[in-house]
Design a protein around this motif. Sequence first.
Motif, PDB file in Angstrom:
ATOM      1  N   UNK A   2       0.830  -1.190   0.000  1.00 38.19           N
ATOM      2  CA  UNK A   2       0.000   0.000   0.000  1.00 38.19           C
ATOM      3  C   UNK A   2       0.867   1.243   0.000  1.00 38.19           C
ATOM      4  N   UNK A   3       0.412   2.265  -0.735  1.00 39.79           N
ATOM      5  CA  UNK A   3       1.162   3.508  -0.826  1.00 39.79           C
ATOM      6  C   UNK A   3       1.268   4.175   0.538  1.00 39.79           C
ATOM      7  N   UNK A   4       2.360   4.883   0.741  1.00 37.26           N
ATOM      8  CA  UNK A   4       2.521   5.692   1.937  1.00 37.26           C
ATOM      9  C   UNK A   4       1.561   6.872   1.851  1.00 37.26           C
ATOM     10  N   UNK A   5       1.159   7.401   3.012  1.00 42.03           N
ATOM     11  CA  UNK A   5       0.154   8.461   3.047  1.00 42.03           C
ATOM     12  C   UNK A   5       0.780   9.840   3.198  1.00 42.03           C
ATOM     13  N   UNK A   6       0.507  10.693   2.234  1.00 41.83           N
ATOM     14  CA  UNK A   6       0.967  12.086   2.267  1.00 41.83           C
ATOM     15  C   UNK A   6      -0.239  13.008   2.121  1.00 41.83           C
ATOM     16  N   UNK A   7      -0.149  14.230   2.649  1.00 42.40           N
ATOM     17  CA  UNK A   7      -1.233  15.196   2.387  1.00 42.40           C
ATOM     18  C   UNK A   7      -1.237  15.545   0.908  1.00 42.40           C
ATOM     19  N   UNK A   8      -2.428  15.780   0.366  1.00 48.29           N
ATOM     20  CA  UNK A   8      -2.530  16.065  -1.071  1.00 48.29           C
ATOM     21  C   UNK A   8      -1.870  17.388  -1.428  1.00 48.29           C
ATOM     22  N   UNK A   9      -1.950  18.344  -0.524  1.00 44.02           N
ATOM     23  CA  UNK A   9      -1.392  19.654  -0.816  1.00 44.02           C
ATOM     24  C   UNK A   9      -0.971  20.377   0.448  1.00 44.02           C
ATOM     25  N   UNK A  10       0.035  21.218   0.307  1.00 40.38           N
ATOM     26  CA  UNK A  10       0.459  22.142   1.348  1.00 40.38           C
ATOM     27  C   UNK A  10       0.813  23.449   0.663  1.00 40.38           C
ATOM     28  N   UNK A  11       0.812  24.515   1.419  1.00 44.36           N
ATOM     29  CA  UNK A  11       1.176  25.806   0.839  1.00 44.36           C
ATOM     30  C   UNK A  11       1.879  26.666   1.878  1.00 44.36           C
ATOM     31  N   UNK A  12       2.621  27.634   1.379  1.00 41.95           N
ATOM     32  CA  UNK A  12       3.322  28.549   2.263  1.00 41.95           C
ATOM     33  C   UNK A  12       3.771  29.768   1.485  1.00 41.95           C
ATOM     34  N   UNK A  13       4.070  30.811   2.193  1.00 46.94           N
ATOM     35  CA  UNK A  13       4.536  32.054   1.567  1.00 46.94           C
ATOM     36  C   UNK A  13       6.048  32.044   1.477  1.00 46.94           C
ATOM     37  N   UNK A  14       6.598  32.808   0.553  1.00 44.78           N
ATOM     38  CA  UNK A  14       8.065  32.886   0.440  1.00 44.78           C
ATOM     39  C   UNK A  14       8.692  33.252   1.775  1.00 44.78           C
ATOM     40  N   UNK A  15       9.766  32.533   2.118  1.00 46.36           N
ATOM     41  CA  UNK A  15      10.470  32.780   3.358  1.00 46.36           C
ATOM     42  C   UNK A  15       9.981  31.934   4.524  1.00 46.36           C
ATOM     43  N   UNK A  16       8.762  31.416   4.421  1.00 41.19           N
ATOM     44  CA  UNK A  16       8.226  30.583   5.496  1.00 41.19           C
ATOM     45  C   UNK A  16       8.788  29.167   5.415  1.00 41.19           C
ATOM     46  N   UNK A  17       8.445  28.347   6.415  1.00 40.50           N
ATOM     47  CA  UNK A  17       8.806  26.932   6.423  1.00 40.50           C
ATOM     48  C   UNK A  17       7.548  26.095   6.325  1.00 40.50           C
ATOM     49  N   UNK A  18       7.664  24.977   5.657  1.00 38.82           N
ATOM     50  CA  UNK A  18       6.548  24.030   5.582  1.00 38.82           C
ATOM     51  C   UNK A  18       7.076  22.635   5.871  1.00 38.82           C
ATOM     52  N   UNK A  19       6.179  21.760   6.307  1.00 31.72           N
ATOM     53  CA  UNK A  19       6.529  20.375   6.572  1.00 31.72           C
ATOM     54  C   UNK A  19       5.519  19.468   5.890  1.00 31.72           C
ATOM     55  N   UNK A  20       6.036  18.441   5.215  1.00 29.41           N
ATOM     56  CA  UNK A  20       5.200  17.445   4.556  1.00 29.41           C
ATOM     57  C   UNK A  20       5.392  16.119   5.282  1.00 29.41           C
ATOM     58  N   UNK A  21       4.300  15.510   5.665  1.00 28.33           N
ATOM     59  CA  UNK A  21       4.386  14.236   6.379  1.00 28.33           C
ATOM     60  C   UNK A  21       4.217  13.058   5.430  1.00 28.33           C
ATOM     61  N   UNK A  22       4.701  11.918   5.871  1.00 29.18           N
ATOM     62  CA  UNK A  22       4.664  10.688   5.081  1.00 29.18           C
ATOM     63  C   UNK A  22       4.465   9.537   6.067  1.00 29.18           C
ATOM     64  N   UNK A  23       3.268   8.978   6.087  1.00 32.72           N
ATOM     65  CA  UNK A  23       2.957   7.950   7.073  1.00 32.72           C
ATOM     66  C   UNK A  23       2.894   6.569   6.443  1.00 32.72           C
TER      67      UNK A  23
END
Lengths: 110, 117
Positions: A2-23
Amino acid sequence: QSALTQPASVSGSPGQSITISCTGTSSDVGAYNYVSWYQQHPGKAPKLMIYDVSKRPSGVSNRFSGSKSGNTASLTISGLQAEDEADYYCSSYTGSSTLVFGGGTKLTVL
Amino acid sequence: EVQLVESGGGLVQPGGSLRLSCAASGFTFSSYWMHWVRQAPGKGLVWVSRINSDGSSTSYADSVKGRFTISRDNAKNTLYLQMNSLRAEDTAVYYCARGQSNRIDYWGQGTLVTVSS
């Protein structure tokens, strides 16, 4: 497989930090320190950004970092830039010399 | 510079066969495991198959087991994927990729396979 689970989308503004999860599960992400992350721009081949959970290949910006806790791995991008807008995929070794990918996350830089 | 160039994609009818090739250069091909990964239009990456460095060991995703065969010719620096009994759901861009210690580190540009009547 089974495929690993990731959020379909994330967003952020320039200069910010974002995190993408993988379960995943205790048979893949949780069992091995062999999680990789790939960046894919539209119409292009994927590019390796992180391997072995937190290692960066030569030439990849140190704004990209990876981590893992239990069955969940994470990719963090700090100091977001316009060129970071892309799809991101995680991958894990599953044993028996096979791999499994996540469903992918579309990163939008606002 | 590592280069992987796929070829052999195209339009094929359901039930038909196709053989993909991947020409490798810029590294010692015979020392590396190789993979095939596919991506259906607008969808995510899906691992398909892998082969070890001397071709003696292979693995397949359940979805293609018994229909696809991965092979390699180290003398020609070429990886292959023989695809039989093709189905509409096999429609995808097929990427050839180099394996390195339980990960993929380089990818080709892909070749499109379309299964349709």
